[in-house]
Design an enzyme around this catalytic site. Structure first.
Site, PDB file in Angstrom:
ATOM      1  N   SER A 143     -27.100  10.342  -4.363  1.00 54.08           N
ATOM      2  CA  SER A 143     -27.003  11.014  -3.061  1.00 54.08           C
ATOM      3  C   SER A 143     -28.031  10.420  -2.112  1.00 54.08           C
ATOM      4  O   SER A 143     -29.121  10.014  -2.545  1.00 54.08           O
ATOM      5  CB  SER A 143     -27.278  12.513  -3.209  1.00 54.08           C
ATOM      6  N   TYR A 156     -33.273  18.858  -6.201  1.00 50.63           N
ATOM      7  CA  TYR A 156     -32.007  18.113  -6.124  1.00 50.63           C
ATOM      8  C   TYR A 156     -32.270  16.673  -5.694  1.00 50.63           C
ATOM      9  O   TYR A 156     -31.777  15.722  -6.308  1.00 50.63           O
ATOM     10  CB  TYR A 156     -31.043  18.788  -5.140  1.00 50.63           C
TER      11      TYR A 156
HETATM   12  N1  LIG Z   1     -20.513  16.974  -1.852  1.00 49.27           N
HETATM   13  C1  LIG Z   1     -21.608  16.398  -1.330  1.00 49.27           C
HETATM   14  O1  LIG Z   1     -21.996  16.634  -0.154  1.00 49.27           O
HETATM   15  C2  LIG Z   1     -22.375  15.394  -2.143  1.00 49.27           C
HETATM   16  C3  LIG Z   1     -23.307  14.577  -1.483  1.00 49.27           C
HETATM   17  C4  LIG Z   1     -24.040  13.650  -2.207  1.00 49.27           C
HETATM   18  C5  LIG Z   1     -23.833  13.548  -3.574  1.00 49.27           C
HETATM   19  N2  LIG Z   1     -22.924  14.351  -4.203  1.00 49.27           N
HETATM   20  C6  LIG Z   1     -22.779  14.209  -5.666  1.00 49.27           C
HETATM   21  O2  LIG Z   1     -21.422  14.005  -5.985  1.00 49.27           O
HETATM   22  C7  LIG Z   1     -21.193  14.452  -7.320  1.00 49.27           C
HETATM   23  C8  LIG Z   1     -19.931  15.302  -7.348  1.00 49.27           C
HETATM   24  O3  LIG Z   1     -20.170  16.439  -6.556  1.00 49.27           O
HETATM   25  P1  LIG Z   1     -19.029  17.190  -5.724  1.00 49.27           P
HETATM   26  O4  LIG Z   1     -19.523  17.308  -4.346  1.00 49.27           O
HETATM   27  O5  LIG Z   1     -17.716  16.590  -5.989  1.00 49.27           O
HETATM   28  O6  LIG Z   1     -19.171  18.643  -6.389  1.00 49.27           O
HETATM   29  P2  LIG Z   1     -18.085  19.714  -6.864  1.00 49.27           P
HETATM   30  O7  LIG Z   1     -16.889  19.703  -5.985  1.00 49.27           O
HETATM   31  O8  LIG Z   1     -18.858  20.972  -7.023  1.00 49.27           O
HETATM   32  O9  LIG Z   1     -17.666  19.155  -8.297  1.00 49.27           O
HETATM   33  C9  LIG Z   1     -18.622  19.087  -9.326  1.00 49.27           C
HETATM   34  C10 LIG Z   1     -17.943  18.622 -10.591  1.00 49.27           C
HETATM   35  O10 LIG Z   1     -18.931  18.579 -11.637  1.00 49.27           O
HETATM   36  C11 LIG Z   1     -18.470  19.394 -12.712  1.00 49.27           C
HETATM   37  N3  LIG Z   1     -19.580  20.067 -13.364  1.00 49.27           N
HETATM   38  C12 LIG Z   1     -20.473  20.914 -12.784  1.00 49.27           C
HETATM   39  N4  LIG Z   1     -21.308  21.391 -13.725  1.00 49.27           N
HETATM   40  C13 LIG Z   1     -20.919  20.846 -14.903  1.00 49.27           C
HETATM   41  C14 LIG Z   1     -21.374  20.965 -16.242  1.00 49.27           C
HETATM   42  N5  LIG Z   1     -22.410  21.764 -16.575  1.00 49.27           N
HETATM   43  N6  LIG Z   1     -20.754  20.260 -17.207  1.00 49.27           N
HETATM   44  C15 LIG Z   1     -19.704  19.461 -16.890  1.00 49.27           C
HETATM   45  N7  LIG Z   1     -19.225  19.301 -15.659  1.00 49.27           N
HETATM   46  C16 LIG Z   1     -19.831  19.989 -14.678  1.00 49.27           C
HETATM   47  C17 LIG Z   1     -17.508  20.391 -12.100  1.00 49.27           C
HETATM   48  O11 LIG Z   1     -16.531  20.800 -13.039  1.00 49.27           O
HETATM   49  P3  LIG Z   1     -16.513  22.197 -13.869  1.00 49.27           P
HETATM   50  O12 LIG Z   1     -17.011  23.278 -12.971  1.00 49.27           O
HETATM   51  O13 LIG Z   1     -15.055  22.317 -14.253  1.00 49.27           O
HETATM   52  O14 LIG Z   1     -17.387  21.932 -15.046  1.00 49.27           O
HETATM   53  C18 LIG Z   1     -16.828  19.549 -11.039  1.00 49.27           C
HETATM   54  O15 LIG Z   1     -15.784  18.800 -11.592  1.00 49.27           O
HETATM   55  C19 LIG Z   1     -22.460  15.202  -7.743  1.00 49.27           C
HETATM   56  O16 LIG Z   1     -23.247  14.374  -8.576  1.00 49.27           O
HETATM   57  C20 LIG Z   1     -23.166  15.465  -6.430  1.00 49.27           C
HETATM   58  O17 LIG Z   1     -24.556  15.599  -6.576  1.00 49.27           O
HETATM   59  C21 LIG Z   1     -22.189  15.264  -3.518  1.00 49.27           C
END
Ligand SMILES: NC(=O)c1ccc[n+]([C@@H]2O[C@H](COP(=O)([O-])OP(=O)(O)OC[C@H]3O[C@@H](n4cnc5c(N)ncnc54)[C@H](OP(=O)(O)O)[C@@H]3O)[C@@H](O)[C@H]2O)c1
Length: 271
Positions: A143, A156
Site C-alpha cells: 500500500s 497498518y
Molecule cells: N482497498 C484499499 O484502499 C487498499 C489500498 C491499499 C492496499 N490495499 C491492500 O489490498 C489488499 C486487498 O484488500 P481489499 O481492499 O481488496 O480488501 P477486502 O475487500 O476487504 O478483501 C480482503 C480479502 O482478504 C481476505 N481476508 C481477510 N482476512 C483474512 C484472513 N484472516 N484469512 C484469509 N483471508 C482473509 C478476505 O476474505 P475473507 O473475509 O473471506 O477471509 C478478502 O478476500 C490488502 O492487502 C490491502 O491492505 C487495499
C-alpha cells in the site's frame, strides 16, 4: 529492473472480495488455473463456479484463515508440493484505523499476523519452490500508506512498509534465480476493506479513490512491464526512481566504525 513473469496456476489469497477477486478474474481470463484462498468458502465456491464456466480454467477452493498457524502450514505445504503453482498473489490483508493509542493490543497482533507474518511465510514457501524450479512469480499487495507515516495509520502503514521492503529485499537477494517479484502499492481503492475496518466508504474522496478493476489491470500491466514496484496512481514513475536514488546515497555511510562528528563523541586513544 526488467523481469519476465512465467505462467502456471496462480494462488491468490483474499480472493473472495475486492482486489483479490479481481485478480482471480483477470488471471482466469489470461488462462491461469487458480487456487482461491480466503475464509469465506461459499464466496470462493461461487467465484470458482463462475470463473471455471466463463474461462474454462481449473479453480480450486482452499479455505484458510491466514491468522491461524495450522492453516498457514497447510498453505505452505500446498505451495511446496503443488508444482503446477507458478504465481503467488499475496493479497489478503486488512486495515486498522484510529489512533495508535486507541488500537487494541489484540487488533494490533491480528493485523500483524495477517499483513506481515502470513505474507512473509507464503512468500518464503513460494520462493523456495520457485527457486528450486528456476521460475515463478510472487506478487505482494502492499500500500502507499507504507510510504507515508503522516497518514496516521501507524500499524497498518508499518505492515505495508514491511511488505514493500520484503519484496525489494527478495528481488535483490534472489536475483538470477528465475523468480520475479513485484510489490503493488495501491492508493485508496473501492473495496470492502473500509467497512470491514469501521470506516464509512461514503467518506472517501471520489477524486482520489480507484476502482479495484482499474487497480488490478494497472498492476498486471506493471508486472508485464517487469516493474518491481508498481504504484498505479503515480503519474511520473521517475519520481519513484528519484526516491530510490536518494536512498542509495545513504547506503555507503550507514555503518561506520565511529559516530558522525555532529555527536561530539571522541574515543580516547591509549586511555
Ligand atoms: N482497498 C484499499 O484502499 C487498499 C489500498 C491499499 C492496499 N490495499 C491492500 O489490498 C489488499 C486487498 O484488500 P481489499 O481492499 O481488496 O480488501 P477486502 O475487500 O476487504 O478483501 C480482503 C480479502 O482478504 C481476505 N481476508 C481477510 N482476512 C483474512 C484472513 N484472516 N484469512 C484469509 N483471508 C482473509 C478476505 O476474505 P475473507 O473475509 O473471506 O477471509 C478478502 O478476500 C490488502 O492487502 C490491502 O491492505 C487495499
Amino acid at each position: 529492473m526488467t523481469q519476465s513473469h512465467s505462467q502456471g496456476a496462480a494462488l491468490v489469497t483474499g480472493a473472495s472480495a475486492g482486489i483479490g477477486a479481481v485478480y482471480a478474474e483477470r488471471l482466469a481470463a489470461r488462462g491461469h488455473d487458480l487456487v482461491l484462498v480466503a475464509r469465506d468458502e461459499a464466496r470462493l465456491q461461487a467465484a470458482a463456479t463462475d470463473l471455471s464456466a466463463r474461462y474454462g480454467v481449473a479453480v480450486e477452493v482452499f479455505r484458510a484463515d491466514l491468522t491461524d498457524e495450522a492453516d498457514i502450514e497447510r498453505l505452505e505445504a500446498k505451495l511446496a508440493d503443488d508444482p503446477a503453482i507458478g504465481l503467488l498473489v499475496n493479497n489478503a490483508g486488512a486495515a486498522l484505523f484510529g489512533g495508535f493509542l486507541d488500537n487494541q493490543p489484540a487488533q494490533i497482533g491480528k493485523l500483524i499476523q495477517l499483513n506481515v507474518t502470513a505474507v512473509a511465510r507464503l512468500a518464503h514457501a513460494a520462493a523456495q519452490a520457485f527457486t528450486a524450479r528456476g521460475r515463478g512469480t510472487v506478487v505482494n499487495v502492499s500500500s502507499v500508506v507504507g510510504l507515508v507515516p503522516e497518514y496516521g495509520s501507524a500499524v497498518y502503514g508499518a505492515t505495508k512498509a514491511f511488505v514493500t521492503y520484503l519484496t525489494q529485499a527478495l528481488a535483490h537477494e534472489l536475483a538470477g534465480k528465475g523468480v520475479v517479484f513485484q510489490a503493488v502499492l495501491p492508493g485508496a481503492t473501492r473495496t470492502e476493506i473500509w467497512e470491514r475496518s469501521g470506516r464509512d466508504p461514503a467518506d472517501l474522496d471520489p477524486s482520489r479513490t480507484m476502482d479495484a478493476d482499474e487497480l488490478v489491470d494497472a498492476a498486471l500491466a506493471g508486472l508485464d512491464k517487469g516493474e518491481l514496484i508498481t504504484i498505479p496512481s503515480l503519474p511520473d514513475a521517475a519520481e519513484w526512481d528519484a526516491y530510490q536514488a536518494a536512498r542509495a546515497v545513504l547506503i555507503p555511510n550507514l555503518s561506520k566504525a565511529h559516530p558522525a562528528e555532529r555527536y561530539g563523541v571522541r574515543k580516547l586513544v591509549g586511555a
